[in-house]
Each structure stands twice: as C-alpha cells, then as structure tokens.
Scaffold this motif. Structure first.
Motif, PDB file in Angstrom:
ATOM      1  N   ILE B 365       0.839  -1.198   0.000  1.00  0.00           N
ATOM      2  CA  ILE B 365       0.000   0.000   0.000  1.00  0.00           C
ATOM      3  C   ILE B 365       0.876   1.252   0.000  1.00  0.00           C
ATOM      4  O   ILE B 365       0.603   2.215  -0.716  1.00  0.00           O
ATOM      5  CB  ILE B 365      -0.949  -0.018   1.219  1.00  0.00           C
ATOM      6  N   VAL B 366       1.965   1.203   0.802  1.00  0.00           N
ATOM      7  CA  VAL B 366       2.901   2.343   0.795  1.00  0.00           C
ATOM      8  C   VAL B 366       3.455   2.538  -0.602  1.00  0.00           C
ATOM      9  O   VAL B 366       3.557   3.665  -1.101  1.00  0.00           O
ATOM     10  CB  VAL B 366       4.042   2.103   1.813  1.00  0.00           C
ATOM     11  N   GLY B 367       3.786   1.423  -1.261  1.00  0.00           N
ATOM     12  CA  GLY B 367       4.287   1.508  -2.626  1.00  0.00           C
ATOM     13  C   GLY B 367       3.272   2.171  -3.546  1.00  0.00           C
ATOM     14  O   GLY B 367       3.621   3.031  -4.356  1.00  0.00           O
ATOM     15  N   ALA B 368       2.010   1.786  -3.396  1.00  0.00           N
ATOM     16  CA  ALA B 368       0.962   2.354  -4.246  1.00  0.00           C
ATOM     17  C   ALA B 368       0.828   3.855  -4.001  1.00  0.00           C
ATOM     18  O   ALA B 368       0.739   4.656  -4.938  1.00  0.00           O
ATOM     19  CB  ALA B 368      -0.368   1.657  -3.965  1.00  0.00           C
ATOM     20  N   LEU B 369       0.847   4.254  -2.717  1.00  0.00           N
ATOM     21  CA  LEU B 369       0.738   5.677  -2.389  1.00  0.00           C
ATOM     22  C   LEU B 369       1.916   6.446  -2.974  1.00  0.00           C
ATOM     23  O   LEU B 369       1.763   7.556  -3.488  1.00  0.00           O
ATOM     24  CB  LEU B 369       0.698   5.868  -0.871  1.00  0.00           C
ATOM     25  N   LEU B 370       3.092   5.822  -2.902  1.00  0.00           N
ATOM     26  CA  LEU B 370       4.282   6.492  -3.412  1.00  0.00           C
ATOM     27  C   LEU B 370       4.197   6.739  -4.899  1.00  0.00           C
ATOM     28  O   LEU B 370       4.539   7.806  -5.405  1.00  0.00           O
ATOM     29  CB  LEU B 370       5.488   5.619  -3.107  1.00  0.00           C
ATOM     30  N   LEU B 371       3.718   5.710  -5.599  1.00  0.00           N
ATOM     31  CA  LEU B 371       3.556   5.854  -7.043  1.00  0.00           C
ATOM     32  C   LEU B 371       2.576   6.984  -7.328  1.00  0.00           C
ATOM     33  O   LEU B 371       2.804   7.825  -8.206  1.00  0.00           O
ATOM     34  CB  LEU B 371       3.043   4.550  -7.638  1.00  0.00           C
ATOM     35  N   ALA B 372       1.511   7.021  -6.547  1.00  0.00           N
ATOM     36  CA  ALA B 372       0.508   8.067  -6.735  1.00  0.00           C
ATOM     37  C   ALA B 372       1.119   9.439  -6.474  1.00  0.00           C
ATOM     38  O   ALA B 372       0.884  10.393  -7.225  1.00  0.00           O
ATOM     39  CB  ALA B 372      -0.680   7.822  -5.815  1.00  0.00           C
ATOM     40  N   ILE B 373       1.938   9.540  -5.416  1.00  0.00           N
ATOM     41  CA  ILE B 373       2.556  10.833  -5.100  1.00  0.00           C
ATOM     42  C   ILE B 373       3.474  11.263  -6.229  1.00  0.00           C
ATOM     43  O   ILE B 373       3.468  12.424  -6.655  1.00  0.00           O
ATOM     44  CB  ILE B 373       3.339  10.746  -3.766  1.00  0.00           C
ATOM     45  N   SER B 374       4.260  10.314  -6.748  1.00  0.00           N
ATOM     46  CA  SER B 374       5.184  10.735  -7.801  1.00  0.00           C
ATOM     47  C   SER B 374       4.410  11.137  -9.051  1.00  0.00           C
ATOM     48  O   SER B 374       4.839  12.024  -9.782  1.00  0.00           O
ATOM     49  CB  SER B 374       6.224   9.654  -8.089  1.00  0.00           C
ATOM     50  N   ARG B 375       3.269  10.483  -9.290  1.00  0.00           N
ATOM     51  CA  ARG B 375       2.423  10.939 -10.398  1.00  0.00           C
ATOM     52  C   ARG B 375       1.952  12.372 -10.143  1.00  0.00           C
ATOM     53  O   ARG B 375       1.972  13.228 -11.024  1.00  0.00           O
ATOM     54  CB  ARG B 375       1.180  10.053 -10.536  1.00  0.00           C
ATOM     55  N   ALA B 376       1.524  12.628  -8.913  1.00  0.00           N
ATOM     56  CA  ALA B 376       0.992  13.948  -8.582  1.00  0.00           C
ATOM     57  C   ALA B 376       2.074  15.017  -8.678  1.00  0.00           C
ATOM     58  O   ALA B 376       1.841  16.108  -9.204  1.00  0.00           O
ATOM     59  CB  ALA B 376       0.380  13.929  -7.185  1.00  0.00           C
ATOM     60  N   VAL B 377       3.273  14.689  -8.176  1.00  0.00           N
ATOM     61  CA  VAL B 377       4.355  15.668  -8.222  1.00  0.00           C
ATOM     62  C   VAL B 377       4.703  16.003  -9.666  1.00  0.00           C
ATOM     63  O   VAL B 377       4.977  17.146 -10.017  1.00  0.00           O
ATOM     64  CB  VAL B 377       5.594  15.120  -7.472  1.00  0.00           C
ATOM     65  N   GLY B 378       4.680  15.003 -10.528  1.00  0.00           N
ATOM     66  CA  GLY B 378       5.085  15.222 -11.909  1.00  0.00           C
ATOM     67  C   GLY B 378       3.980  15.791 -12.782  1.00  0.00           C
ATOM     68  O   GLY B 378       4.227  16.173 -13.915  1.00  0.00           O
ATOM     69  N   GLU B 379       2.749  15.838 -12.274  1.00  0.00           N
ATOM     70  CA  GLU B 379       1.626  16.263 -13.103  1.00  0.00           C
ATOM     71  C   GLU B 379       1.690  17.763 -13.399  1.00  0.00           C
ATOM     72  O   GLU B 379       1.938  18.574 -12.518  1.00  0.00           O
ATOM     73  CB  GLU B 379       0.312  15.907 -12.402  1.00  0.00           C
ATOM     74  N   THR B 380       1.463  18.112 -14.651  1.00  0.00           N
ATOM     75  CA  THR B 380       1.615  19.494 -15.073  1.00  0.00           C
ATOM     76  C   THR B 380       0.313  20.112 -15.567  1.00  0.00           C
ATOM     77  O   THR B 380      -0.076  21.203 -15.172  1.00  0.00           O
ATOM     78  CB  THR B 380       2.634  19.574 -16.232  1.00  0.00           C
ATOM     79  N   MET B 381      -0.341  19.357 -16.430  1.00  0.00           N
ATOM     80  CA  MET B 381      -1.450  19.928 -17.204  1.00  0.00           C
ATOM     81  C   MET B 381      -2.572  20.459 -16.311  1.00  0.00           C
ATOM     82  O   MET B 381      -3.070  21.572 -16.511  1.00  0.00           O
ATOM     83  CB  MET B 381      -1.990  18.818 -18.110  1.00  0.00           C
ATOM     84  N   ILE B 382      -2.971  19.656 -15.333  1.00  0.00           N
ATOM     85  CA  ILE B 382      -4.077  20.063 -14.469  1.00  0.00           C
ATOM     86  C   ILE B 382      -3.733  21.362 -13.750  1.00  0.00           C
ATOM     87  O   ILE B 382      -4.559  22.272 -13.634  1.00  0.00           O
ATOM     88  CB  ILE B 382      -4.399  18.944 -13.450  1.00  0.00           C
ATOM     89  N   VAL B 383      -2.477  21.442 -13.301  1.00  0.00           N
ATOM     90  CA  VAL B 383      -2.070  22.619 -12.533  1.00  0.00           C
ATOM     91  C   VAL B 383      -2.058  23.858 -13.417  1.00  0.00           C
ATOM     92  O   VAL B 383      -2.528  24.921 -13.021  1.00  0.00           O
ATOM     93  CB  VAL B 383      -0.691  22.387 -11.891  1.00  0.00           C
ATOM     94  N   VAL B 384      -1.528  23.715 -14.623  1.00  0.00           N
ATOM     95  CA  VAL B 384      -1.507  24.856 -15.546  1.00  0.00           C
ATOM     96  C   VAL B 384      -2.917  25.400 -15.701  1.00  0.00           C
ATOM     97  O   VAL B 384      -3.162  26.601 -15.628  1.00  0.00           O
ATOM     98  CB  VAL B 384      -0.983  24.436 -16.936  1.00  0.00           C
ATOM     99  N   MET B 385      -3.870  24.472 -15.908  1.00  0.00           N
ATOM    100  CA  MET B 385      -5.212  24.915 -16.244  1.00  0.00           C
ATOM    101  C   MET B 385      -6.012  25.353 -15.028  1.00  0.00           C
ATOM    102  O   MET B 385      -6.843  26.252 -15.130  1.00  0.00           O
ATOM    103  CB  MET B 385      -5.946  23.799 -16.991  1.00  0.00           C
TER     104      MET B 385
END
Lengths: 275, 455
Positions: B365-385
């Motif tokens: 579960i920690v692994g899954a959360l981590l993957l999710a966090i790294s997705r969130a940190v790297g996400e650009t498009m949503i933030v731009v808009m």
C-alpha cells in the motif's frame, strides 16, 4: 443410505468399548446436515453427536466431506461463496444457525486450528493477544501478559519462546508455528477446538508433540480433529467417525471403529484396502 | 536497399546457422552421448552468426548519417554561410535522396550533391551488407568448428543470453545516468549565474529577464521556495483525496464486492487512469474551480477562480485508480489462510481487515501511495489549467499557486536563448525535483524495510 448403522447415542455404543467410560454429555450435535457447494452436494444427512471433553476424530479418504463438516461447526463455511448448509447443528442444545446466535460469538466459543500453520504477520505476543484483545477479555496489560503466558504454556511453547515474544510469529519453525496457532486458538478460552489436519505439514517429532498436547487439552476443551492418519486417530481420539463420499458411514468408540467395525466400507478403509 | 533488408538477410543467415548447427548436433547425438541437446548447438551457431552482424548494422545505422553529411559538407564549397543554413540544406538533400521530396531548381542545392548522397548511402549499405555477410560467415564457421561431442553448447548459449540480459538492463541504467548528468551539468551552468542559496532559499520567483539589452524586463529572481510550496500543497491536497478514497475502494473491491461487481468496477476505475490529463485539466478549470469559487462566495470566502484547491482535488481524482488498483492487488495477495485464522478466532470482518489484512499488505500500500505521489508531483497539465501560473508563497489553498513542473514548462515555452538563466533554471528545477522524488523513494523504502523487520 442402505445398511447405514450409526450409533446415535453413546449409551448404545459397543459395551466392551464403553464400559470404562461413563456416557458423556453431548456438547455439539449435528442432525441431518446437508452441505452444497453450488449444485454439488458435499455432505448428505450427517448425524453426529460430539461428546463433551473428549477427542472426536473424523477420518476418511480425501474429498469425503470431513473438513467440510468441521467447517460447519463454527460456520466458517459462511465465507465460502456458494456454500449452503441445511439441517441442524447445536452447541449446548442451541442451534448455531438460529438468528439469535452471533457468528462472531460462535467462533469465539468454537475455535479452529488449520491444516497449515497460519500465524498472523505480527509478533508472537501479538499473535496470542489478538483474540483476547478483540474480545475485550482483559482489563490491563498484566492480565493480557498472563493470558499470553498461560496459553503458550498450555500449548507447550512457553519455554521455547519466552525470551523472544517480540519476534515475528513467522520466524518460528513449522511445528512451533502450529503450536502457536493452537495457543492462539485457546487464548480466547473456547469451549470447542476444531482441528483440521493439524499435523499434516509437520514432521513426526512435531506431530508427537501436538498429539501429546491434544491429550492434555481434552481435559478442558472438547476437541474435534480431522486427520488422514488412522494411527493418529487411534492414538489421540476417544470417538471416531468415518466419512465416505459425503456421508457419515460409521461413528463409534475409536476402539470399536478400529477393532470391530460394523460396516464393510469402514472395515475396508481402516484395514487399508481402499481409500 | 536499406538496413531493414540487411537485417532480413542476417536473419536468414542466422536461421541457416540454426539449421546447420542443429543438424550437426543431431549427427553427433547419433554417434554417442552429447553434452547438450542438439537444438542448443543450433542456437549457439545462430547466435554467433547473427550477433556480430547485428552489432555492425547498429554501428552503421548510428554513424552513417553523420559521416555522410560530413563528406557532403566537405565537398560543397561556397554558397554556404553558416552551419544553420548548411544543416537545412543537408536536410533537403537527404529528403530528396530518400525520395520523400521532389527536386526543383532554385532550392539552393545542386542535383550533384543529391546524387552524391544517394551514392554514398548506397555505398554505405553495400559495405554494411558485405561486412555483415563476412562477419556472419566467420562467426558461423567459428561456432561450427567449436561443436564436438563434449562441447557444452547449453552453457555457452546461456552465457551469451545472460550477456544480452545484462546489456538490456544496463541500457536503462545508462540512460538514467545520462539524464541525471545532463541535468547536473546544465544546472551547474545555471548556478554559475545565480547563487545556489538564492535558488534554494529565495522566496521570490519571477524568471522574466530581458533577452536583448533594449528590452524592458524584470531582473529575474529565481527563488524556488514558492514553487516547492505550491507543489507540496497541491500534491498534499491530491493525496488527501486519493489515499482514503482509493484505499477504501480497494478494501471494498477485495474484501466485500462480489466477483461480478469487481469485474465491472475495476475496469471502470482503470478507465479513470486512462483519461488524458488535459481532459482532467479542462474539468478542473471549467467546472471544479468555478464551483469552488461560487461555493466559497456563498460562504463569504474570497476564492480565486484559479486555486490550488481545485487543482489538488482534480489531481486527487486522477490518482485514485493508482492507489485503488495497486492496493486492491496487494490486499488480494494477502493469503486467505490468515484471514480465515482471524475470522475463526471470532474476529469481525472489520477487525480482520484492520488488524491482520492491512498490516500484511502495508508495504504494497505504501508503494501504491508512493507511485501516486510521484504521479501527482510530476503532473503538469491540471495545474496549468486549474491553479494558474502565479508563484504565490502562501499557505492558503484557496489562492492561485504554481508547481515546479508547470514552471519548467513555462520557462521553455516560446523563443529562448539556450544559455540564458531563464532557460537554465528549468534544469535546476528538474534536478531539484529529481532529488526530492529520490529522497521520497528512499524514505519510503526505509519505512517499508523497518516495518518488515518489525514483523
């Protein structure tokens, strides 16, 4: 059901076998139990009284329904999708399927030890303390410590693990793990302990240790054990039921089953001619 | 004739090698006991035939264009002012030579050079073919000569395959190393202009600098704190949304849902992961952000139409499937035996899940959360808009904020000099982002490991 000859009451069981034993009280009783997995019938009209403070062994070839029957007794079959149980099973004369019975409380009274040791991924201490904690059996840490020590001692494991209670339960050897599971089961002070081939994954020494343990435990608990080993049934049990093809073929004193079986099929099985 | 043809010929050679080697092995097997099965002899010969040739093809494919361009450039005198014009012309020549562009007069290139390039390519292909055949036959003969009754063909084949496996795994390592090194070197160029302390501890981010001397522009301040604060805020909000929803969803799916429901819900959730982030961005900017703003207005709160909250919420929705799908898998992988053990003790399902199943599944579960966090940190498009571009340093999620990735994009969009601090700042940001996620990974690994030891 041709030629079925099961002695339902302990009084009418074979005289020679039972004369030294006063007829015990019935702790659990199955009457006309049918079990279906989907469309397939796994058990047919099983009638079996379980005597109090005795060891009852269930023997029979693989797939004969003995484990299924065992799981009916604490309603572990409820967790199996598509499984249906009919007939009556009583614990102290109360039907365990009646709406007034809470399955959680039933399982606290009828504990279970599985074929493969299945310690929780917790420390040895927490494995034993799990049951008392969830049932709120203790008021403070001292009481809990006491239960843990008592249970481990009764399972004959205390001296081996008392120095390492905080180590994971999975770090123990197979035989020790199985005794840990027995200790875990008796920590909640059940009335009946179901054992599903508890020694099949163990070596002869560990098996002997568990058999000794069963012998000691039956003073306090009612024990029902499923086993593939007829020697084991003969060694540890007072009563034996022989299952074949989903029906209880014969049920009697263990000595009677092994020395003077009334049914051809029982005779064939215990003398090793089939099964 | 291109390299694909040469590859085909090589494959045919290798197939022949296999047949011959196999034949040889079978012949030996008839005479007596062979160390390895005949087919290993075949594979051995095939590998020795194909691999050296493959190496040559790769070398030719990588270097031929550069060498040929060099030769063309050397040859074309006059009319070429500088390197840029030259490369444009080379491109034209190449396109015409390949036949993907018709030749016209007045394109600024001569038909001669096109012819020359055609010839050079033909020569290159022919010499490559020649080399491949020669090397292939040599390898073939070498391999064939080594075959005898005692030859350990299986071990040899396994050794070659192991080398191939090692090469495949080193490719990814080298590429990662290359990326990190390029980040570091470009970032060093940035830090030569802007002091490291200004970058790490600066509270002002306004990277606009004058490109030409006559332009008006900010002096440029490159304090990364507002960006990291924004990243932290938006990622934090998204995890607050995704962790509980995803985890509860996983628990429902793995412990309570019937196989039928599971069969429907799981793919549906995975569709959520397949929605392009631009669409999420639209959703955030056009629906969620105004809705939040309106709602805040009714409560008497002043909420910007672009807010970190909107971006975080939508990003949280986006990463729900990462949490739920992976957690569902790890919860399912918890052995049924320990569930049964707990239920047979008279534990309720809730107690079983909370005290036995979840602890057992925690590392996953920690692994899954981590993957999710790294997705969130790297996400650009949503933030731009949805969250805007303003680098506000604030703890108020209702205001516009921006993140590291968004700023990297805006730094590189448009006409830039490649050596201005503004452009180089992107590399510095990328490098710091890389370190942040690296530290995050190390911490999480540590947590998981400590938990394992405790068990």
């Amino acid at each position: 059901m041709v030629g079925k000859n099961v002695n339902y009451s302990f009084e009418t069981m074979h005289l020679e076998a039972s004369k030294s034993i006063t007829p015990p009280r019935v702790k659990m009783e199955a009457k006309g139990v049918d079990v279906y997995y989907g469309d397939k019938q796994a058990l047919e009209k099983v009638d079996l009284p379980v005597p109090l403070n005795r060891v009852t062994a269930l023997i029979g070839p693989s797939g004969c329904g003995k484990s299924t029957f065992l799981k009916c007794l604490n309603r572990m079959n409820d967790t199996v999708v598509g499984c249906r149980v009919t007939g009556s099973i009583t614990l102290d004369e109360e039907d365990i399927h009646s709406p007034t019975v809470d399955v959680v409380q039933l399982r606290a009274r009828v504990g279970m030890v599985f074929q493969k040791p299945n310690p929780f991924p917790k420390s040895i201490y927490d494995n034993i303390a799990y049951g008392p904690r969830i049932h709120g059996m203790t008021r403070d840490r001292t009481e809990l410590d006491q239960i843990v020590e008592e249970s481990l001692a009764r399972a004959g494991l205390w001296n081996e693990v008392k120095e390492r209670l905080q180590e994971p339960g999975t770090s123990l050897s197979g035989g020790q793990q199985q005794r840990l599971c027995i200790a875990r089961a008796i920590a909640v002070n059940p009335e009946v302990v179901l054992m599903d081939e508890p020694c099949s994954a163990l070596d002869p020494i560990a098996t002997a240790r568990i058999e000794e343990l069963i012998d000691e435990l039956c003073n306090k608990y009612t024990i029902i054990i499923v086993t593939h080993s007829m020697q084991q049934a003969a060694r540890v049990s007072h009563y034996t039921g022989f299952f074949h093809m989903g029906e209880l073929v014969e049920y009697d004193h263990t000595e009677a089953i092994f020395t003077n079986p009334q049914q051809e099929r029982t005779k064939g099985y215990v003398t090793g001619r089939f099964g | 004739m291109g390299f694909s043809w040469i590859g085909t010929i090589l494959a045919i050679l290798a197939a022949l090698g296999f047949l011959v080697g196999n034949q040889r092995g079978q012949g030996l097997a008839r005479l007596g006991r062979l160390h390895s099965l005949p087919r290993y002899h075949g594979v051995f010969v095939a590998l020795w035939t194909a691999l050296p040739g493959l190496l040559i093809i790769i070398l030719f494919a990588v270097f031929s264009t550069g060498v040929i361009n060099g030769m063309i450039m050397e040859n074309s005198q006059g009319g070429v002012e500088n390197a840029q014009v030259l490369s444009v012309e080379l491109n034209k020549i190449q396109l015409i030579a390949e036949g993907s562009m018709p030749f016209r007069e007045g394109m600024g290139i001569s038909w001669d050079s096109v012819e020359r390039m055609k010839n050079l390519y033909r020569d290159a292909h022919l010499s490559a073919l020649f080399c491949v055949i020669v090397v292939g036959v040599m390898g073939f003969q070498y391999a064939l000569r080594r075959i005898n009754a005692n030859f350990r063909a299986r071990q040899e084949v396994e050794r070659i395959v192991r080398i191939l496996l090692v090469m495949a795994s080193s490719v990814s390592i080298f590429i990662t190393l290359g990326i990190v090194l390029s980040l570091i070197f470009e970032a060093l160029r940035f830090f030569a202009v802007i002091p490291v302390s200004d970058f790490i501890f600066g509270l002002q981010w306004s990277p606009q600098t004058a490109i030409r001397a006559d332009q008006v522009g900010g002096s440029g301040s490159f304090g990364a704190i507002p960006l990291f604060a924004g990243t932290l805020m938006i990622t934090g909000i998204s995890i607050l949304v995704a962790a509980p929803v995803g985890l509860f969803c996983a628990i429902y799916l793995s412990e309570f849902a019937s196989p039928n429901v599971r069969g429907w819900v799981k793919p549906a959730l995975e569709i959520l992961a397949g929605i392009p982030t631009v669409v999420y961005g639209l959703f955030a900017a056009l629906m969620v952000a105004p809705a939040i703003s309106d709602f805040g207005g009714q409560l008497g709160l002043d909420i910007a139409s672009e807010s970190a909250l909107a971006a975080g919420l939508v990003m949280g929705i986006m990463i729900i499937p990462f949490v739920s799908s992976l957690s569902d898998d790890v919860i399912n992988a918890v052995p049924q035996a320990i569930r049964d053990g707990s239920l047979a003790m008279g534990a309720t399902e809730a107690e079983t899940i909370r005290q036995v199943v979840l602890p057992a599944a925690l590392p996953g579960i920690v692994g899954a959360l981590l993957l999710a966090i790294s997705r969130a940190v790297g996400e650009t498009m949503i933030v731009v808009m949805a969250a805007g571009l303003a680098a506000n340093l604030t703890a108020n999620p209702l205001q516009a904020m921006t993140t590291v990735t968004v700023q990297i994009v805006t730094l590189l969009v448009g006409d830039q000099e490649f050596d201005s601090p503004k452009t180089l700042a992107a590399f510095a940001l990328g490098l710091s982002l890389f370190f942040v996620t690296l530290i995050l990974n190390i911490v999480a690994l540590g947590v998981v490991k400590r938990y394992h030891e405790k068990q």
